[in-house]
Design an enzyme around this catalytic site. Structure first.
Site, mmCIF file in Angstrom:
data_model
loop_
_atom_site.group_PDB
_atom_site.id
_atom_site.type_symbol
_atom_site.label_atom_id
_atom_site.label_comp_id
_atom_site.label_asym_id
_atom_site.label_seq_id
_atom_site.Cartn_x
_atom_site.Cartn_y
_atom_site.Cartn_z
ATOM 1 N NE ARG B 113 -4.050 -1.778 2.148
ATOM 2 C CZ ARG B 113 -3.878 -2.509 3.226
ATOM 3 N NH1 ARG B 113 -3.020 -2.121 4.149
ATOM 4 N NH2 ARG B 113 -4.575 -3.605 3.394
ATOM 5 C CE LYS B 135 -1.577 12.873 -16.275
ATOM 6 N NZ LYS B 135 -1.827 12.952 -17.731
ATOM 7 C CD GLU B 177 5.882 15.524 -23.831
ATOM 8 O OE1 GLU B 177 5.169 16.492 -23.476
ATOM 9 O OE2 GLU B 177 5.398 14.461 -24.272
ATOM 10 C CE LYS B 215 3.726 17.210 -16.410
ATOM 11 N NZ LYS B 215 3.966 15.886 -16.957
ATOM 12 C CD GLU B 225 -4.997 14.370 -17.139
ATOM 13 O OE1 GLU B 225 -5.349 13.207 -16.973
ATOM 14 O OE2 GLU B 225 -4.027 14.683 -17.843
ATOM 15 N NE ARG B 229 -1.406 16.538 -14.626
ATOM 16 C CZ ARG B 229 -0.880 15.860 -13.619
ATOM 17 N NH1 ARG B 229 -1.288 16.087 -12.400
ATOM 18 N NH2 ARG B 229 0.042 14.973 -13.834
ATOM 19 C CG ASN B 233 -4.312 15.903 -22.171
ATOM 20 O OD1 ASN B 233 -3.399 15.334 -21.581
ATOM 21 N ND2 ASN B 233 -5.549 15.937 -21.722
ATOM 22 C CG HIS B 236 0.515 14.162 -25.297
ATOM 23 N ND1 HIS B 236 1.194 15.326 -25.611
ATOM 24 C CD2 HIS B 236 1.420 13.375 -24.633
ATOM 25 C CE1 HIS B 236 2.434 15.257 -25.136
ATOM 26 N NE2 HIS B 236 2.596 14.091 -24.539
ATOM 27 C CG HIS B 240 -0.753 9.073 -25.873
ATOM 28 N ND1 HIS B 240 -1.347 9.442 -24.688
ATOM 29 C CD2 HIS B 240 0.556 8.881 -25.583
ATOM 30 C CE1 HIS B 240 -0.442 9.488 -23.741
ATOM 31 N NE2 HIS B 240 0.721 9.155 -24.252
ATOM 32 C CG HIS B 255 6.138 9.933 -25.876
ATOM 33 N ND1 HIS B 255 4.809 9.570 -25.847
ATOM 34 C CD2 HIS B 255 6.200 11.144 -25.256
ATOM 35 C CE1 HIS B 255 4.104 10.510 -25.240
ATOM 36 N NE2 HIS B 255 4.928 11.475 -24.864
#
Lengths: 356, 356
Positions: B113, B135, B177, B215, B225, B229, B233, B236, B240, B255
């Site tokens: 946990r 993330k 990025e 960022k 998000e 935020r 994207n 992306h 993506h 990427h």
């Protein structure tokens, strides 16, 4: 009865009805998914089914039992959610006992980095224990709840009607957490429970409400289990190991039955450490054995059980951590015991002779 | 240079040294585990190895590459942690690019946990992107980062020396990025970048610092998000899908290369929606194609890519969400486009002819 867990969410202890689902509708989810097991699909789902009309609802049923609370089932559930087209703006309703709540909550809070979920616990154990505290997860590497996280549901709905779908043995098992809550934090409740060795004439809504409230207060003090919350481990350090060790065998114990053994051993450790009086130890031991009987724990397994305790996430490799009792209703955290003394407590348990 | 992410943790952008590890020692972990891949074990680990003397350190090496960022590798890592006797009071150091950071962070924050973890990103991409935002996760069901959660590290250590261990193509990929951060939020930085099409004379520490800071400010406004935020994207949604679609083939894109394609398509969508001027569109397209070339995206795959966009966790089944540009440095979130228009943007991309 309703209990607020800080500002995070509300626990409602009452018959689930229109009011619950109109609250859910107001939240305007893109869809609902209901995770349940074979048992709750048959016995519990019909009690809420008529409130689902007109919603986009996907139901997913998993096999029943702790032995399915593992990574493979999570994989199946995540895949089902993908196939159903579920997204982060959906809500997941976990209808079942601790396995469904822990695993369904884990799956929901990791699906696309987290969707909302409602816990609808259907067993006494999950109603008084897993329903509050935000602990989610699965068993892994032979260790219970060893992969998981802390995350809060948006609501917990406890409906005492679900208890009538359970066998007596299951009810009695869940009752062990009720006993634990009283023993660690509420002497008056402990006195009240002394009268309740017959579990067929209980006002469940009140009893669950009081028990959840004890846990709620402890969890609010310490959401991430850094300190005060360790109180809730009473009976569980040894109890978990006993449960895990017997999990694969013929004589497996239900969670609460194993916790009863753990509470006896850890009460003895509390007494041996000069905390709990001999009289209180006797009262606790007699009460628990009257309720749970006295299954023998195989001595050949003691070293393996010590190994399991070492794996427990509250322990580092070289010391075993305990919560001890000073008296019924008063506990102390961060006590330790050596493997030798722990084995002695298990031998003590096996040798108990109750005077009729 | 150091940047504080609220009160949660600090990002240090400088050579890793004694100071970093004495800070870590003060936290008195029971042990440290270092997760790395074959590449970072060989090229990056030696740069920190001499600071580990006298500590209980377990190193775990996983195979390199995005195609190992899945549930089976997590299972292996969790098992390694168990075998090493790791506990919640250990700390996990993730030494590697985005795969190691995302997956190592996910493994750490779900092991028993949650154990503490430090992100030590070694690629430009992970230094300017994954290092901030919390993330974590893995690819699942063919969808990138579709299982995971939000959790903060206790620290992020960015050492520009690691960049010299990378091939040029990798650096250029990560640079996408940097371009994105400028395009969505910092017109002055975008002007500065116009001069930087040769990536071999860059003051990386300053450039990374400015980019991470953009960022950081966006993430602090919206940690989970829910709104602001979504700016991140940009490029992306389509990028993506292009990346995922080509993942298995011969002509796979890194990427950042896929995000460059996505930024071109989404700039065109921004223009078509009456936001971005034709002049700004041309400037952006020319800059990106000069940096990233112009790989053709197979038209036969467009429907599959639309399907992948629908699976994206920011989208519900029936609408595709975008972040558009008003001008370089100014974005707008929560725009949408239909599948037909999205396919048109990809056709636009394929037909671009750059005037030499």
């Amino acid at each position: 009865m309703t209990l607020d867990v800080g500002e995070a969410y509300r626990i409602r202890i009452e018959t689930i009805g229109d009011d619950h689902f109109s609250w859910l509708r107001q939240r305007k989810y893109a869809g609902w998914v209901i995770i349940m097991d074979e048992h709750t699909k048959q016995y519990c789902f019909p009690l809420i089914n008529n409130y689902l009309a007109g919603e986009q609802v996907v139901t997913v049923t998993v096999a029943q039992g702790e032995r399915h609370k593992h990574l493979e089932t999570c994989r199946d559930l995540w895949e089902e959610l993908f196939r159903a087209g579920a997204g982060r703006r959906w809500c997941c309703l976990n209808l079942g006992g601790g396995v469904i709540g822990d695993m369904g909550g884990f799956v929901a809070s990791t699906f696309k980095r987290g969707m909302d979920f409602v816990q609808i616990p259907t067993t006494l154990l999950s109603q008084v224990d897993a329903s509050v505290g935000g602990k989610l997860g699965i068993d892994f590497f032979g260790v219970k709840n060893s992969i998981g996280l802390f995350a809060d549901p948006v609501a917990v709905w406890i409906d005492p009607r679900f208890l009538s779908t359970l066998p007596d043995r299951e009810i009695r098992s869940g009752f062990a957490e009720v006993v634990k809550h009283a023993l660690i934090a509420d002497a008056a409740e402990w006195e009240r429970l002394q009268a309740a060795t017959q579990l067929d004439h209980v006002d469940w809504a009140s009893l669950i409400g009081r028990s959840v409230d004890i846990k709620r207060r402890i969890v609010l003090d310490d959401p991430l289990e850094r300190g005060a919350r360790k109180a809730l481990n009473f009976g569980h350090t040894i109890g978990h190991a006993v449960e895990s060790y017997l999990l694969e065998g013929e004589d497996r114990l239900l969670h609460g039955e194993a916790i009863a053994v753990g509470m006896i051993c850890e009460s003895w450790l509390s007494h041996r450490a000069g905390r709990l009086s001999a009289h209180d130890l006797d009262t606790i031991v007699n009460y628990l054995i009257r309720l749970y009987g006295h299954p023998e724990i195989p001595e050949a397994g003691f070293p393996a059980m010590i190994g399991l305790m070492r794996q427990d996430k509250k322990n580092d490799a070289d010391e075993i951590n305990f919560t001890f009792l000073d008296s019924p209703g008063r506990h102390v955290v961060n006590e330790t015991a050596t493997p030798e003394v722990i084995q002695e407590s298990l031998r003590y348990y096996n040798r108990i002779r109750i005077q009729p």
